[in-house]
Motif scaffolding. Structure first.
Motif, PDB file in Angstrom:
ATOM      1  N   GLY A 174       0.829  -1.207   0.000  1.00  0.00           N
ATOM      2  CA  GLY A 174       0.000   0.000   0.000  1.00  0.00           C
ATOM      3  C   GLY A 174       0.859   1.250   0.000  1.00  0.00           C
ATOM      4  O   GLY A 174       2.081   1.190  -0.134  1.00  0.00           O
ATOM      5  N   LEU A 175       0.227   2.376   0.144  1.00  0.00           N
ATOM      6  CA  LEU A 175       0.969   3.637   0.185  1.00  0.00           C
ATOM      7  C   LEU A 175       1.793   3.708   1.469  1.00  0.00           C
ATOM      8  O   LEU A 175       1.247   3.556   2.561  1.00  0.00           O
ATOM      9  CB  LEU A 175       0.008   4.829   0.130  1.00  0.00           C
ATOM     10  N   PRO A 176       3.094   3.939   1.356  1.00  0.00           N
ATOM     11  CA  PRO A 176       3.936   3.930   2.548  1.00  0.00           C
ATOM     12  C   PRO A 176       3.579   5.019   3.562  1.00  0.00           C
ATOM     13  O   PRO A 176       3.762   4.845   4.756  1.00  0.00           O
ATOM     14  CB  PRO A 176       5.349   4.132   2.013  1.00  0.00           C
ATOM     15  N   ASN A 177       3.044   6.127   3.089  1.00  0.00           N
ATOM     16  CA  ASN A 177       2.718   7.233   3.982  1.00  0.00           C
ATOM     17  C   ASN A 177       1.232   7.320   4.316  1.00  0.00           C
ATOM     18  O   ASN A 177       0.760   8.361   4.771  1.00  0.00           O
ATOM     19  CB  ASN A 177       3.208   8.550   3.377  1.00  0.00           C
ATOM     20  N   CYS A 178       0.486   6.232   4.110  1.00  0.00           N
ATOM     21  CA  CYS A 178      -0.941   6.239   4.433  1.00  0.00           C
ATOM     22  C   CYS A 178      -1.106   6.480   5.936  1.00  0.00           C
ATOM     23  O   CYS A 178      -0.632   5.704   6.765  1.00  0.00           O
ATOM     24  CB  CYS A 178      -1.588   4.906   4.042  1.00  0.00           C
ATOM     25  N   ARG A 179      -1.774   7.559   6.277  1.00  0.00           N
ATOM     26  CA  ARG A 179      -1.927   7.928   7.690  1.00  0.00           C
ATOM     27  C   ARG A 179      -2.724   6.895   8.471  1.00  0.00           C
ATOM     28  O   ARG A 179      -2.481   6.668   9.651  1.00  0.00           O
ATOM     29  CB  ARG A 179      -2.569   9.309   7.787  1.00  0.00           C
ATOM     30  N   ILE A 180      -3.667   6.245   7.807  1.00  0.00           N
ATOM     31  CA  ILE A 180      -4.467   5.216   8.475  1.00  0.00           C
ATOM     32  C   ILE A 180      -3.580   4.036   8.834  1.00  0.00           C
ATOM     33  O   ILE A 180      -3.582   3.559   9.969  1.00  0.00           O
ATOM     34  CB  ILE A 180      -5.645   4.773   7.580  1.00  0.00           C
ATOM     35  N   LYS A 181      -2.796   3.569   7.870  1.00  0.00           N
ATOM     36  CA  LYS A 181      -1.915   2.420   8.090  1.00  0.00           C
ATOM     37  C   LYS A 181      -0.863   2.729   9.157  1.00  0.00           C
ATOM     38  O   LYS A 181      -0.636   1.919  10.055  1.00  0.00           O
ATOM     39  CB  LYS A 181      -1.220   2.033   6.783  1.00  0.00           C
ATOM     40  N   VAL A 182      -0.259   3.888   9.069  1.00  0.00           N
ATOM     41  CA  VAL A 182       0.777   4.284  10.029  1.00  0.00           C
ATOM     42  C   VAL A 182       0.202   4.323  11.441  1.00  0.00           C
ATOM     43  O   VAL A 182       0.790   3.784  12.384  1.00  0.00           O
ATOM     44  CB  VAL A 182       1.405   5.645   9.638  1.00  0.00           C
ATOM     45  N   CYS A 183      -0.957   4.931  11.599  1.00  0.00           N
ATOM     46  CA  CYS A 183      -1.582   5.055  12.914  1.00  0.00           C
ATOM     47  C   CYS A 183      -1.970   3.682  13.471  1.00  0.00           C
ATOM     48  O   CYS A 183      -1.631   3.345  14.608  1.00  0.00           O
ATOM     49  CB  CYS A 183      -2.814   5.951  12.819  1.00  0.00           C
ATOM     50  N   ALA A 184      -2.680   2.871  12.676  1.00  0.00           N
ATOM     51  CA  ALA A 184      -3.143   1.560  13.153  1.00  0.00           C
ATOM     52  C   ALA A 184      -1.981   0.638  13.482  1.00  0.00           C
ATOM     53  O   ALA A 184      -1.991  -0.039  14.520  1.00  0.00           O
ATOM     54  CB  ALA A 184      -4.046   0.908  12.112  1.00  0.00           C
ATOM     55  N   SER A 185      -0.958   0.632  12.634  1.00  0.00           N
ATOM     56  CA  SER A 185       0.174  -0.262  12.908  1.00  0.00           C
ATOM     57  C   SER A 185       0.971   0.219  14.110  1.00  0.00           C
ATOM     58  O   SER A 185       1.480  -0.599  14.876  1.00  0.00           O
ATOM     59  CB  SER A 185       1.056  -0.437  11.673  1.00  0.00           C
ATOM     60  N   SER A 186       1.047   1.541  14.329  1.00  0.00           N
ATOM     61  CA  SER A 186       1.763   2.036  15.511  1.00  0.00           C
ATOM     62  C   SER A 186       1.027   1.678  16.801  1.00  0.00           C
ATOM     63  O   SER A 186       1.632   1.515  17.849  1.00  0.00           O
ATOM     64  CB  SER A 186       1.973   3.549  15.427  1.00  0.00           C
ATOM     65  N   LYS A 187      -0.300   1.518  16.699  1.00  0.00           N
ATOM     66  CA  LYS A 187      -1.104   1.119  17.860  1.00  0.00           C
ATOM     67  C   LYS A 187      -1.244  -0.404  17.944  1.00  0.00           C
ATOM     68  O   LYS A 187      -1.941  -0.917  18.810  1.00  0.00           O
ATOM     69  CB  LYS A 187      -2.503   1.754  17.775  1.00  0.00           C
TER      70      LYS A 187
END
Length: 155
Positions: free
Chosen positions: A80-93
């Motif tokens: 997916g998009l490396p900078n997707c804010r949804i992915k970044v947030c969910a994976s960080s949590k």
């Protein structure tokens, strides 16, 4: 012949709730279409048909670039998009998806998706409450019904 890219993502639902199998960029459909279009362009010698001001070499280079796109493993597997804010947030949590987040309804990371999918958060909650495999089967069937000639099923 089964499409390897589609087989790779057909069972995945992204952090955002979108079914990866429906993503034309990640399921192999765009690459397959670009290859088919490139074959037609060459077969019918389109270079001789286009207006003089059309940069055919750049067009052909663009088609080649699309055909060289890598297979997307799905956002939950690092794609997916490396900078997707949804992915970044969910994976960080360390969340399986955003449906389990207590701040989902207020989340601003979905703004770009809500333009095309105004009920994406509500749909994501259905994913959380429902049977994922059943939902994927339902979505696949809906695609087959709405788009019987869909490239996904022709691959």
């Amino acid at each position: 012949m089964k499409a390897v890219p589609f087989e790779n993502v057909k069972e995945q639902i992204g952090y955002c709730g979108i079914w990866c199998g429906s993503c034309a960029a990640g399921n192999g459909a765009i690459v397959k279409l670009a290859k088919g279009f490139d074959e037609l362009v060459r077969k019918y010698e389109l270079e001789n048909w286009v207006p003089k001001n059309f940069d055919f070499k750049e067009f052909a280079k663009g088609l080649s670039s699309i055909q060289a796109m890598s297979v997307c493993p799905g956002c939950r597997k690092g794609g997916g998009l490396p900078n997707c804010r949804i992915k970044v947030c969910a994976s960080s949590k360390k969340m399986v998806d955003c449906s389990r987040c207590g701040q989902l309804m207020e989340c601003r990371n979905f703004i770009f998706m809500e333009k095309d999918h105004p009920k994406i958060k509500e749909e994501l909650m259905k994913v959380n409450k429902g049977n994922r495999e059943g939902l994927i089967a339902k979505w696949t069937n809906e695609l087959r019904t709405k788009w019987p000639h869909c490239i996904l099923f022709l691959l």
